[in-house]
Design a protein around this motif. Structure first.
Motif, mmCIF file in Angstrom:
data_model
loop_
_atom_site.group_PDB
_atom_site.id
_atom_site.type_symbol
_atom_site.label_atom_id
_atom_site.label_comp_id
_atom_site.label_asym_id
_atom_site.label_seq_id
_atom_site.Cartn_x
_atom_site.Cartn_y
_atom_site.Cartn_z
ATOM 1 N N PRO A 38 1.022 -1.253 0.077
ATOM 2 C CA PRO A 38 -0.043 -0.026 -0.017
ATOM 3 C C PRO A 38 0.935 1.320 -0.094
ATOM 4 O O PRO A 38 1.843 1.212 0.633
ATOM 5 C CB PRO A 38 -0.868 -0.303 1.294
ATOM 6 C CG PRO A 38 -0.125 -0.963 2.355
ATOM 7 C CD PRO A 38 0.774 -1.860 1.308
ATOM 8 N N THR A 39 0.188 2.189 -0.704
ATOM 9 C CA THR A 39 1.025 3.596 -0.808
ATOM 10 C C THR A 39 -0.013 4.428 -0.157
ATOM 11 O O THR A 39 -1.128 4.520 -0.507
ATOM 12 C CB THR A 39 1.303 4.058 -2.265
ATOM 13 O OG1 THR A 39 2.359 2.968 -2.579
ATOM 14 C CG2 THR A 39 1.960 5.261 -2.307
ATOM 15 N N LEU A 40 0.434 5.378 0.710
ATOM 16 C CA LEU A 40 -0.366 6.581 1.261
ATOM 17 C C LEU A 40 -0.110 7.887 0.364
ATOM 18 O O LEU A 40 1.042 8.175 0.308
ATOM 19 C CB LEU A 40 -0.071 6.648 2.500
ATOM 20 C CG LEU A 40 -0.963 7.563 3.508
ATOM 21 C CD1 LEU A 40 -2.259 7.115 3.491
ATOM 22 C CD2 LEU A 40 -0.429 7.806 4.825
ATOM 23 N N VAL A 41 -1.255 8.407 0.161
ATOM 24 C CA VAL A 41 -1.159 9.598 -0.634
ATOM 25 C C VAL A 41 -1.951 10.453 0.299
ATOM 26 O O VAL A 41 -2.908 10.451 0.415
ATOM 27 C CB VAL A 41 -1.872 9.540 -1.949
ATOM 28 C CG1 VAL A 41 -2.077 10.916 -2.736
ATOM 29 C CG2 VAL A 41 -1.157 8.739 -2.814
ATOM 30 N N LEU A 51 -7.972 12.476 -7.801
ATOM 31 C CA LEU A 51 -7.448 12.334 -9.259
ATOM 32 C C LEU A 51 -6.276 11.312 -9.208
ATOM 33 O O LEU A 51 -6.249 10.491 -10.335
ATOM 34 C CB LEU A 51 -7.206 13.652 -9.690
ATOM 35 C CG LEU A 51 -7.789 13.978 -10.998
ATOM 36 C CD1 LEU A 51 -9.146 13.516 -11.185
ATOM 37 C CD2 LEU A 51 -7.608 15.287 -11.363
ATOM 38 N N LEU A 52 -5.332 11.656 -8.782
ATOM 39 C CA LEU A 52 -4.021 10.717 -8.741
ATOM 40 C C LEU A 52 -4.451 9.199 -8.401
ATOM 41 O O LEU A 52 -3.951 8.656 -9.136
ATOM 42 C CB LEU A 52 -2.950 11.134 -7.638
ATOM 43 C CG LEU A 52 -1.673 10.430 -7.797
ATOM 44 C CD1 LEU A 52 -0.851 11.399 -8.433
ATOM 45 C CD2 LEU A 52 -1.042 10.082 -6.426
ATOM 46 N N ALA A 53 -5.184 8.939 -7.617
ATOM 47 C CA ALA A 53 -5.535 7.581 -7.254
ATOM 48 C C ALA A 53 -6.131 7.108 -8.479
ATOM 49 O O ALA A 53 -5.991 5.927 -9.120
ATOM 50 C CB ALA A 53 -6.497 7.402 -6.210
ATOM 51 N N ALA A 54 -7.101 7.843 -9.104
ATOM 52 C CA ALA A 54 -7.987 7.407 -10.043
ATOM 53 C C ALA A 54 -6.980 7.117 -11.539
ATOM 54 O O ALA A 54 -7.271 6.270 -12.086
ATOM 55 C CB ALA A 54 -9.155 8.434 -10.391
ATOM 56 N N LEU A 141 -8.284 3.032 -2.167
ATOM 57 C CA LEU A 141 -9.249 3.360 -0.973
ATOM 58 C C LEU A 141 -9.330 4.721 -0.809
ATOM 59 O O LEU A 141 -8.391 5.321 -0.368
ATOM 60 C CB LEU A 141 -8.843 2.702 0.258
ATOM 61 C CG LEU A 141 -8.836 1.137 0.137
ATOM 62 C CD1 LEU A 141 -8.218 0.489 1.312
ATOM 63 C CD2 LEU A 141 -10.222 0.498 -0.163
ATOM 64 N N ASP A 142 -10.416 5.587 -1.414
ATOM 65 C CA ASP A 142 -10.583 6.801 -1.312
ATOM 66 C C ASP A 142 -11.625 7.353 -0.371
ATOM 67 O O ASP A 142 -12.718 7.319 -0.988
ATOM 68 C CB ASP A 142 -10.430 7.554 -2.767
ATOM 69 C CG ASP A 142 -10.392 8.950 -2.883
ATOM 70 O OD1 ASP A 142 -9.853 9.471 -2.151
ATOM 71 O OD2 ASP A 142 -11.763 9.467 -3.501
ATOM 72 N N THR A 143 -11.685 8.151 0.600
ATOM 73 C CA THR A 143 -10.598 7.888 1.595
ATOM 74 C C THR A 143 -10.843 7.241 2.941
ATOM 75 O O THR A 143 -12.356 7.553 3.201
ATOM 76 C CB THR A 143 -9.988 9.415 1.933
ATOM 77 O OG1 THR A 143 -10.086 9.637 3.160
ATOM 78 C CG2 THR A 143 -10.895 10.542 1.142
ATOM 79 N N THR A 174 -1.365 -3.666 -5.387
ATOM 80 C CA THR A 174 -0.820 -2.272 -5.241
ATOM 81 C C THR A 174 -1.965 -1.439 -4.670
ATOM 82 O O THR A 174 -2.731 -1.166 -5.600
ATOM 83 C CB THR A 174 -0.083 -2.144 -6.183
ATOM 84 O OG1 THR A 174 0.842 -3.121 -7.000
ATOM 85 C CG2 THR A 174 0.831 -0.843 -6.189
ATOM 86 N N ALA A 175 -2.096 -1.006 -3.686
ATOM 87 C CA ALA A 175 -2.785 -0.239 -3.247
ATOM 88 C C ALA A 175 -2.551 1.389 -3.169
ATOM 89 O O ALA A 175 -1.323 1.559 -2.665
ATOM 90 C CB ALA A 175 -3.328 -0.626 -1.581
ATOM 91 N N VAL A 176 -3.462 2.136 -3.388
ATOM 92 C CA VAL A 176 -3.174 3.712 -3.101
ATOM 93 C C VAL A 176 -4.612 3.958 -2.058
ATOM 94 O O VAL A 176 -5.649 3.850 -2.421
ATOM 95 C CB VAL A 176 -3.266 4.457 -4.230
ATOM 96 C CG1 VAL A 176 -3.355 5.994 -3.982
ATOM 97 C CG2 VAL A 176 -2.249 4.306 -5.211
ATOM 98 N N ILE A 177 -3.953 4.504 -0.947
ATOM 99 C CA ILE A 177 -4.831 4.878 -0.119
ATOM 100 C C ILE A 177 -4.738 6.563 0.486
ATOM 101 O O ILE A 177 -3.597 6.931 0.425
ATOM 102 C CB ILE A 177 -4.565 4.238 1.376
ATOM 103 C CG1 ILE A 177 -4.841 2.761 1.307
ATOM 104 C CG2 ILE A 177 -5.229 4.792 2.494
ATOM 105 C CD1 ILE A 177 -3.731 1.923 1.230
ATOM 106 N N SER A 178 -5.869 7.016 0.183
ATOM 107 C CA SER A 178 -5.630 8.538 0.226
ATOM 108 C C SER A 178 -6.102 9.046 1.609
ATOM 109 O O SER A 178 -6.954 8.257 2.145
ATOM 110 C CB SER A 178 -6.405 9.393 -0.849
ATOM 111 O OG SER A 178 -7.900 8.983 -0.697
ATOM 112 N N ALA A 179 -5.631 10.303 2.252
ATOM 113 C CA ALA A 179 -6.079 10.756 3.419
ATOM 114 C C ALA A 179 -5.987 12.089 3.449
ATOM 115 O O ALA A 179 -4.936 12.706 2.771
ATOM 116 C CB ALA A 179 -5.145 10.070 4.434
ATOM 117 N N GLU A 180 -6.654 12.732 4.073
ATOM 118 C CA GLU A 180 -6.505 14.126 4.260
ATOM 119 C C GLU A 180 -5.063 14.544 5.254
ATOM 120 O O GLU A 180 -4.998 13.730 6.062
ATOM 121 C CB GLU A 180 -7.554 14.700 5.222
ATOM 122 C CG GLU A 180 -9.097 14.684 4.391
ATOM 123 C CD GLU A 180 -8.966 16.062 3.280
ATOM 124 O OE1 GLU A 180 -8.619 16.970 3.819
ATOM 125 O OE2 GLU A 180 -9.673 15.959 2.361
#
Lengths: 586, 109
Positions: A38-41, A51-54, A141-143, A174-180
């Motif tokens: 997983p990667t945290l954005v 948008l980055l995740a998409a 996973l947003d968010t 490969t996961a992208v997880i977004s967070a505030e």
């Protein structure tokens, strides 16, 4: 967009990477995000996390054949489709073809009553089902933080999140997880605690009223990565991260030459003009004809059957065309034919990065061989000097790698032709022309110099730069003891020179005539002398004859007398005879 | 139509007197928590809704696609399908008071 994806120069082959396909991001991360982890954005509102995740998912599905699951906790499927459609992604079609699965998780705290122990197995089941349904390799996973708002028991939630990330790793996606982003931590709820393989921070800053987005890879376990803050932007075709040194200095240099469109200028540059693919700086004070020169340069390309792209930051295309008509340069036919394209934009319209990306895109679609930026100095409004320099560097890199010749005009202020910014940028340029005003005798005249031209012999002289209704002409400026003379002064000086030349010609003729006369006089004198001499000679001859006659007569008389006297006077008469001619000579 | 019904029911003590209570319990396998939840639910229904209820147990491990419909995240989750409006109660239902409040069988204090 595809060419950048494979440009990984990092030696980090140890850790398998998952290319994002996002322009520039793969370069910074040395090939992409950590595969199977997983990667945290994280970032504030409006940074482009979603948008980055998409884009990560869409490009994965389109370019790398990796289906993906987008689990959204905020936006519905329809909203997501609409949002990414703005970037030219047809999410709906990807969903239909089962390349991407959208899943909107809806949580409303007011609808939920907590009554004891629970876990988030439902989420796991749901995610697992989604992943298995399309064989997904990528998950977004947003968010996740929406869970904190929806579920009251944070202790359970944190334990479950920890389990979730472990589960994702085991699943091999490969996961992208977004967070505030949060105040004290990178994220509001400290998600970085759980996702520790790769953390990317996005940021949206406003500097002098111009907003620029930045991206930074804070952490990338097990891989070297670019640590700087890189500007990025969201354009019509997705996100572009623009590393400042995106390209090495390894472009090939062409030795082919292209005309400047102005014959005398070509002549000043070794008779053939600039090298193809070189970058040219044209500096000048206001009104010295920078745009005109640039327009001729662009038109010359169109004439050669190539394409020219003209970026104007101060004038609209129609205004440039109208103005050029007045100096006998008709650009409309070339525009109509599609060999010349204008792109006008106010420098303050958007940030430098956006400008750069717009230019990249224009260049990519139009494929020009000549690019004009008029005037480059306007861009200083949109960013600081160093930012502008970095941007121009990248632009030149981009142009040179594609063998595109570029002309940058640069406005300088009167009396200070070598302004700081030009000096900073000039070292990037292969050729530098300087247009200058010379003021005097109640008029202004333009003068052009070639300050430098790498790799070619060029004239070191200044030329007077004349703009008339017939176009541009270069005239040798008068360089005399009084300095460089141009315009009316030059004309007056050359008239004076002409008069002087005439006068000296006349003087020479006069002296020639005089000499001739002198020679004639001398000759006359010689003739007179000779005749005098001849006369004297004649007289002398005559005298001699007389003397001889007389002597003969006297002798005859003497002889007769002696004969008559019969005296022995023979000796005496001879003596007298000898004596007499001596006297005569004397 | 549905909303009007719901509003009317809400007005006459929130459908407490509804004829049929349709309840759905989401579980994931036979975990202790699931079993506890089912036991608790059965008990509550017998006490308050005798002969007026129907319980449907959905095991998401067997039917994972059903998790999306009711937006199930937490396990176990009890969903009151009827009477409307839909209500969700998460946890093993061990806190009977809160379950009753959640099911709208007892007004919250």
């Amino acid at each position: 967009m595809k060419n950048n994806g494979s440009k990984s120069t990092s030696p980090a082959a140890c850790l398998p990477k998952c290319p994002t396909g996002i322009r520039g991001l793969d370069e910074i991360t040395g090939g992409g995000l950590p595969r199977g982890r997983p990667t945290l954005v994280c970032g504030g509102a409006g940074c482009g996390k979603t948008l980055l995740a998409a884009e990560f998912l869409v490009r994965g599905a389109m370019q790398f054949g990796e289906p993906g699951v987008f689990m959204s906790f905020e936006e519905t499927e329809a909203e997501l489709k609409g949002n990414v459609a703005l970037l030219g992604f047809d999410l709906a079609s990807l969903v239909r073809r089962k390349k991407i699965l959208l899943d909107h998780v809806y949580i409303e705290r007011s609808e939920i009553q907590e009554t004891g122990e629970y876990d988030l197995e439902g989420l796991f089941v749901r995610l697992n089902h989604a992943i298995d349904a399309i064989g997904a390799k990528r998950v977004v996973l947003d968010t996740l933080e929406a869970l904190f708002a929806g579920l009251p028991n944070e202790a359970i939630l944190r334990a479950e999140l920890r389990r979730l990330f472990r589960w994702l790793k085991n699943k091999g996606v490969t996961a992208v997880i977004s967070a505030e982003s949060g105040r004290e931590h990178l994220t509001r709820h400290g998600l970085e605690e759980y996702v520790s393989d790769c953390v990317i921070v996005l940021d949206h800053r406003i500097n002098e009223q111009i907003a620029t987005r930045h991206l930074r890879v804070v952490k990338y376990r097990g891989s070297p990565h670019g640590t700087n803050e890189y500007p990025f932007l969201i354009g019509d075709d997705g996100i572009s991260v623009l590393p400042i040194t995106s390209l090495g200095l390894n472009h090939t240099a062409s030795s082919a030459r292209i005309s400047t469109g102005i014959k005398r200028l070509d002549a000043m540059l070794g008779g053939q003009g600039f090298f193809r693919g070189s970058s040219i700086l044209l500096t000048g004070t206001p009104g010295t004809g920078k745009t005109s020169t640039a327009a001729f340069f662009a038109q010359a390309a169109a004439r050669r059957g190539e394409r020219a792209l003209y970026f104007a930051f101060e004038e609209s295309p129609s205004q440039i065309m109208r103005n050029m008509r007045s100096i006998g340069l008709r650009l409309e036919p070339w525009v109509k034919r599609g060999s010349l394209r204008f792109h006008s934009a106010r420098p303050t319209l958007y940030c430098l990065e956006m400008h750069l990306a717009t230019m990249y895109r224009e260049i990519e679609t139009f494929q020009p061989s000549v690019v004009v930026l008029d005037p480059m100095t306007s861009l200083l409004v949109a960013g600081s000097e160093s930012e502008t320099k970095a941007m121009v560097t990248r632009l030149i890199d981009c142009l040179k790698s594609q063998q595109i010749s570029s002309l940058f005009t640069s406005l300088t202020h009167a009396g200070n032709p070598l302004h700081q910014s030009e000096i900073a940028i000039s070292s990037l340029m292969d050729a530098w022309l300087l247009l200058q005003d010379i003021e005097g005798n109640g008029e202004r005249n333009r003068v052009l110099y070639v300050l430098k031209a790498r790799g070619m012999s060029h004239s070191n002289q200044s030329r007077e730069f004349l703009i008339s209704h017939r176009g541009i002409d270069l005239v040798d400026a008068y360089v005399g003891p009084g300095g460089v003379l141009t315009g009316a002064a030059r004309a007056a000086q050359s008239a004076r020179d002409k008069a002087e030349a005439l006068a000296s010609q006349q003087e020479a003729a006069r002296r020639r005539r005089e000499l001739e006369r002198k020679r004639a006089a001398l000759e006359r004198q010689i003739a007179a002398l000779r005749s005098e001499y001849e006369a004297e000679e004649e007289e002398l001859r005559r005298l001699g004859e007389q003397v001889a006659t007389r002597t003969r007569v006297v002798t005859a008389e003497r002889t007769e007398l002696a004969r008559l006297r019969q005296a022995d006077a023979a000796v005496a008469s001879r003596a007298r005879y000898d004596h007499k001619p001596k006297d005569k000579k004397r | 139509m549905k909303t009007r019904t719901a509003r009317r029911r809400k007005s006459d003590s929130s459908g407490r007197s509804a004829k049929l209570w349709q309840l759905r319990l989401y579980v994931a396998g036979q975990t202790p928590k699931s079993l506890t939840a089912f036991g608790n639910l059965k008990q509550i229904c017998e006490n308050h809704l005798k002969d007026r209820y129907r319980i449907e147990v959905i095991d998401l491990l067997e039917q994972p696609h059903l998790s999306k419909g009711d937006q199930i995240l937490a396990i176990p989750t009890l969903v009151r399908k009827l009477p409307p409006p839909v209500r969700k109660i998460i946890g093993d239902l061990s806190d009977t008071e809160r379950v009753l409040v959640g099911l709208d069988l007892r007004p919250a204090e």
